[in-house]
Motif scaffolding. Structure first.
Motif, PDB file in Angstrom:
ATOM      1  N   LEU A 124     -58.366  27.886 -16.493  1.00  0.00           N
ATOM      2  CA  LEU A 124     -58.660  27.851 -17.666  1.00  0.00           C
ATOM      3  C   LEU A 124     -60.264  27.640 -18.426  1.00  0.00           C
ATOM      4  O   LEU A 124     -60.645  28.125 -19.633  1.00  0.00           O
ATOM      5  CB  LEU A 124     -57.957  26.752 -18.847  1.00  0.00           C
ATOM      6  N   VAL A 125     -61.000  27.279 -17.588  1.00  0.00           N
ATOM      7  CA  VAL A 125     -61.880  26.542 -18.070  1.00  0.00           C
ATOM      8  C   VAL A 125     -63.391  27.624 -17.612  1.00  0.00           C
ATOM      9  O   VAL A 125     -64.099  27.892 -18.863  1.00  0.00           O
ATOM     10  CB  VAL A 125     -62.484  25.360 -17.513  1.00  0.00           C
ATOM     11  N   LYS A 126     -63.549  28.668 -16.185  1.00  0.00           N
ATOM     12  CA  LYS A 126     -64.145  29.581 -15.753  1.00  0.00           C
ATOM     13  C   LYS A 126     -63.795  30.495 -15.751  1.00  0.00           C
ATOM     14  O   LYS A 126     -64.269  31.611 -15.038  1.00  0.00           O
ATOM     15  CB  LYS A 126     -64.136  29.071 -14.357  1.00  0.00           C
ATOM     16  N   GLY A 127     -62.288  31.377 -15.968  1.00  0.00           N
ATOM     17  CA  GLY A 127     -62.011  31.978 -16.177  1.00  0.00           C
ATOM     18  C   GLY A 127     -61.862  32.882 -17.131  1.00  0.00           C
ATOM     19  O   GLY A 127     -63.061  32.318 -18.081  1.00  0.00           O
ATOM     20  N   ASP A 128     -60.680  34.248 -16.849  1.00  0.00           N
ATOM     21  CA  ASP A 128     -60.487  35.588 -17.852  1.00  0.00           C
ATOM     22  C   ASP A 128     -60.226  35.075 -19.226  1.00  0.00           C
ATOM     23  O   ASP A 128     -59.357  33.839 -19.519  1.00  0.00           O
ATOM     24  CB  ASP A 128     -60.111  36.131 -17.355  1.00  0.00           C
ATOM     25  N   PRO A 129     -60.626  35.826 -20.163  1.00  0.00           N
ATOM     26  CA  PRO A 129     -59.738  35.426 -21.741  1.00  0.00           C
ATOM     27  C   PRO A 129     -58.286  34.813 -21.470  1.00  0.00           C
ATOM     28  O   PRO A 129     -57.828  34.373 -21.901  1.00  0.00           O
ATOM     29  CB  PRO A 129     -60.074  36.239 -22.601  1.00  0.00           C
ATOM     30  N   GLN A 289     -68.684  21.092 -12.427  1.00  0.00           N
ATOM     31  CA  GLN A 289     -67.631  21.132 -12.096  1.00  0.00           C
ATOM     32  C   GLN A 289     -66.528  19.601 -12.217  1.00  0.00           C
ATOM     33  O   GLN A 289     -64.963  20.202 -12.694  1.00  0.00           O
ATOM     34  CB  GLN A 289     -67.602  21.065  -9.957  1.00  0.00           C
ATOM     35  N   GLY A 290     -67.303  18.619 -12.509  1.00  0.00           N
ATOM     36  CA  GLY A 290     -66.331  17.696 -12.958  1.00  0.00           C
ATOM     37  C   GLY A 290     -66.257  17.664 -14.268  1.00  0.00           C
ATOM     38  O   GLY A 290     -65.461  17.462 -14.916  1.00  0.00           O
ATOM     39  N   GLU A 291     -66.711  18.225 -14.695  1.00  0.00           N
ATOM     40  CA  GLU A 291     -66.348  18.379 -16.963  1.00  0.00           C
ATOM     41  C   GLU A 291     -65.752  19.517 -16.589  1.00  0.00           C
ATOM     42  O   GLU A 291     -64.699  19.498 -17.420  1.00  0.00           O
ATOM     43  CB  GLU A 291     -68.091  19.212 -17.766  1.00  0.00           C
ATOM     44  N   SER A 292     -65.472  20.284 -16.050  1.00  0.00           N
ATOM     45  CA  SER A 292     -64.666  22.134 -15.899  1.00  0.00           C
ATOM     46  C   SER A 292     -63.797  20.920 -15.712  1.00  0.00           C
ATOM     47  O   SER A 292     -62.216  21.305 -16.440  1.00  0.00           O
ATOM     48  CB  SER A 292     -65.319  22.217 -14.639  1.00  0.00           C
ATOM     49  N   TRP A 293     -63.755  20.181 -14.716  1.00  0.00           N
ATOM     50  CA  TRP A 293     -62.387  19.587 -14.477  1.00  0.00           C
ATOM     51  C   TRP A 293     -61.355  18.175 -15.479  1.00  0.00           C
ATOM     52  O   TRP A 293     -60.779  18.769 -15.474  1.00  0.00           O
ATOM     53  CB  TRP A 293     -62.388  18.482 -12.723  1.00  0.00           C
ATOM     54  N   ALA A 298     -57.551  17.926 -19.513  1.00  0.00           N
ATOM     55  CA  ALA A 298     -57.559  17.405 -21.076  1.00  0.00           C
ATOM     56  C   ALA A 298     -56.566  18.445 -21.882  1.00  0.00           C
ATOM     57  O   ALA A 298     -55.774  18.565 -22.359  1.00  0.00           O
ATOM     58  CB  ALA A 298     -59.212  17.423 -21.427  1.00  0.00           C
ATOM     59  N   LEU A 299     -56.346  19.830 -21.435  1.00  0.00           N
ATOM     60  CA  LEU A 299     -56.005  20.786 -22.142  1.00  0.00           C
ATOM     61  C   LEU A 299     -53.999  20.453 -20.933  1.00  0.00           C
ATOM     62  O   LEU A 299     -53.606  20.880 -22.746  1.00  0.00           O
ATOM     63  CB  LEU A 299     -56.226  21.943 -22.286  1.00  0.00           C
ATOM     64  N   ALA A 323     -56.423  15.813  -5.082  1.00  0.00           N
ATOM     65  CA  ALA A 323     -57.394  15.829  -3.577  1.00  0.00           C
ATOM     66  C   ALA A 323     -58.591  16.067  -4.047  1.00  0.00           C
ATOM     67  O   ALA A 323     -59.553  16.360  -3.619  1.00  0.00           O
ATOM     68  CB  ALA A 323     -56.402  16.379  -2.440  1.00  0.00           C
ATOM     69  N   GLU A 324     -58.552  16.942  -5.624  1.00  0.00           N
ATOM     70  CA  GLU A 324     -59.825  18.257  -6.780  1.00  0.00           C
ATOM     71  C   GLU A 324     -60.361  17.297  -6.701  1.00  0.00           C
ATOM     72  O   GLU A 324     -61.664  17.085  -7.347  1.00  0.00           O
ATOM     73  CB  GLU A 324     -58.276  19.407  -7.208  1.00  0.00           C
ATOM     74  N   LEU A 325     -60.155  16.094  -7.488  1.00  0.00           N
ATOM     75  CA  LEU A 325     -60.548  15.449  -8.772  1.00  0.00           C
ATOM     76  C   LEU A 325     -61.487  13.870  -7.767  1.00  0.00           C
ATOM     77  O   LEU A 325     -61.100  13.144  -6.070  1.00  0.00           O
ATOM     78  CB  LEU A 325     -59.251  14.193  -9.003  1.00  0.00           C
ATOM     79  N   ASP A 326     -62.316  13.506  -8.561  1.00  0.00           N
ATOM     80  CA  ASP A 326     -63.307  12.204  -7.224  1.00  0.00           C
ATOM     81  C   ASP A 326     -62.025  11.284  -8.402  1.00  0.00           C
ATOM     82  O   ASP A 326     -61.342  10.965  -8.717  1.00  0.00           O
ATOM     83  CB  ASP A 326     -64.562  12.132  -8.173  1.00  0.00           C
TER      84      ASP A 326
END
Length: 373
Positions: A124-129, A289-293, A298-299, A323-326
């Protein structure tokens, strides 16, 4: 709102499965590849008629089977509703509500609402429209199921119009483009309805995203959501369907020569994007990466808050996300969702589930489920 029972036949890795569920937190625990995500995918499919993992239905049917069945007993205001779906790859899917067939599978939309957060959401953050358009439209349908029909109509008109553009060389030579004019009118009318609905949704979603990002990141914002339309920067984006339809017709007229050359529709909601900003900068390409997560979280949290504000808690699904989050984001997320009416969590080991989400536990191993507590 919660799912009291899930039944699967030939869905993904499950030849047959019966899984009773309860309100509150249920953690599905097991090593990767054992079938945890298949279970929550089935629950979300009942709500959206789509998968968060694949674009088509064929992979949902167990290898060697012709079709799959998903049944969910959904409880709302203490009233149970049985939703049954028959998934037929390459054909029309079928559905029943309380044992009675319905004309179209999409008639079940709105009975169950879910908000699902999964590792795939980083797109959603890093991908295509297309990822962000799908996010908006799925939330739109969750709030107002009639937009499933609007989306289907728009896709049908777009497909017909593109086919006409690709075969329009003879019409160009003779100057007879009246058929294209008709499809322009259809595209503008339905496209304006979809675009206006997206703009209305964005107006109520955007402040919730900023609030959720602040909660997850503890003050790392601000965020803003900016809708970027194929109508161009000079067209005011107001949720007025007549104004938007007229603007879309005008842009289609301007783009006609280019569209005929390329054989594809260049104007409409299918070409739009949702720009996610963090401060003055776009999140895509600038966020860590942390901000993107945090933005992806948030979305989803904003979606949950919006649906909850409509009067009912949606079922919240957290698919292998801890497992993906700090550790800080993990604990903060758990605190924010712990009071949801029903939370389904998947994790490889019990330690991945924060203490704030303690509840029922179901072990998943080799396609078998076993309730532990």
């Amino acid at each position: 709102m919660y799912v009291a029972h899930l039944s699967l036949v030939d869905f993904r890795s499950y030849a047959s499965l019966e899984l009773p569920l309860e309100p509150g937190v249920t953690a599905l625990i097991g090593p990767n590849g054992q079938g945890k995500t298949n279970l929550v995918e089935a629950v979300a499919y009942v709500a959206t008629l789509s998968s968060h993992r694949v674009a088509h239905d064929a992979p949902l049917v167990r290898l060697g089977a012709e079709r799959a069945y998903v049944r969910a007993n959904v409880v709302r205001d203490d009233r149970p509703t049985l939703v049954e779906l028959e998934i037929n790859p390459g054909k029309s899917n079928r559905a029943r509500i309380n044992r009675s067939p319905v004309p179209r599978a999409r008639e079940v939309l709105g009975i169950l609402r879910t908000v699902l957060f999964a590792p795939e959401d980083l797109a959603l953050v890093k991908g295509d429209p297309a990822e962000r358009r799908a996010f908006l439209d799925q939330l739109l349908v969750a709030r107002a199921p009639r937009y499933a029909a609007v989306r289907a109509d728009y896709e049908r008109v777009l497909k017909q119009r593109n086919a006409l553009l690709k075969s329009a060389s003879a019409a160009v030579r003779t100057g007879d483009l009246r058929t294209l004019d008709v499809w322009d009118a259809h595209l503008a009318r339905i496209g304006a309805d979809l675009l206006a609905a997206r703009l209305e949704l964005l107006a109520v979603l955007s402040p919730r995203v900023d609030k959720a990002y602040d909660a997850v990141s503890r003050g790392g914002g601000p965020t803003s959501l900016e809708y970027r339309s194929s109508l161009g920067p000079d067209v005011p984006l107001v949720p007025d369907r007549e104004v938007l339809a007229a603007a879309m017709l005008a842009e289609l007229a301007k783009a006609r020569r280019t569209e005929l050359e390329r054989g594809v529709s260049l104007v409409g909601p299918h070409r739009d994007d949702l720009a996610l900003k963090l401060g003055p900068l776009p999140a895509k390409g600038y966020a860590s990466q942390g901000e993107s997560w945090s933005y992806a979280l948030a979305l989803r949290l904003a979606s949950y808050d919006l649906l909850r504000g409509d009067g009912e808690d949606p079922v919240l699904i957290l698919d292998d996300v801890f497992a993906e989050l700090d550790s800080e984001r993990r604990e903060r997320l758990a605190e924010l969702v712990a009071d949801a009416e029903q939370v389904l969590v998947t994790a490889a080991v019990p330690a991945d589930v924060p203490e704030a989400l303690s509840g029922a536990r179901v072990d998943v191993m080799d396609g078998e489920v076993r309730r532990v507590c």
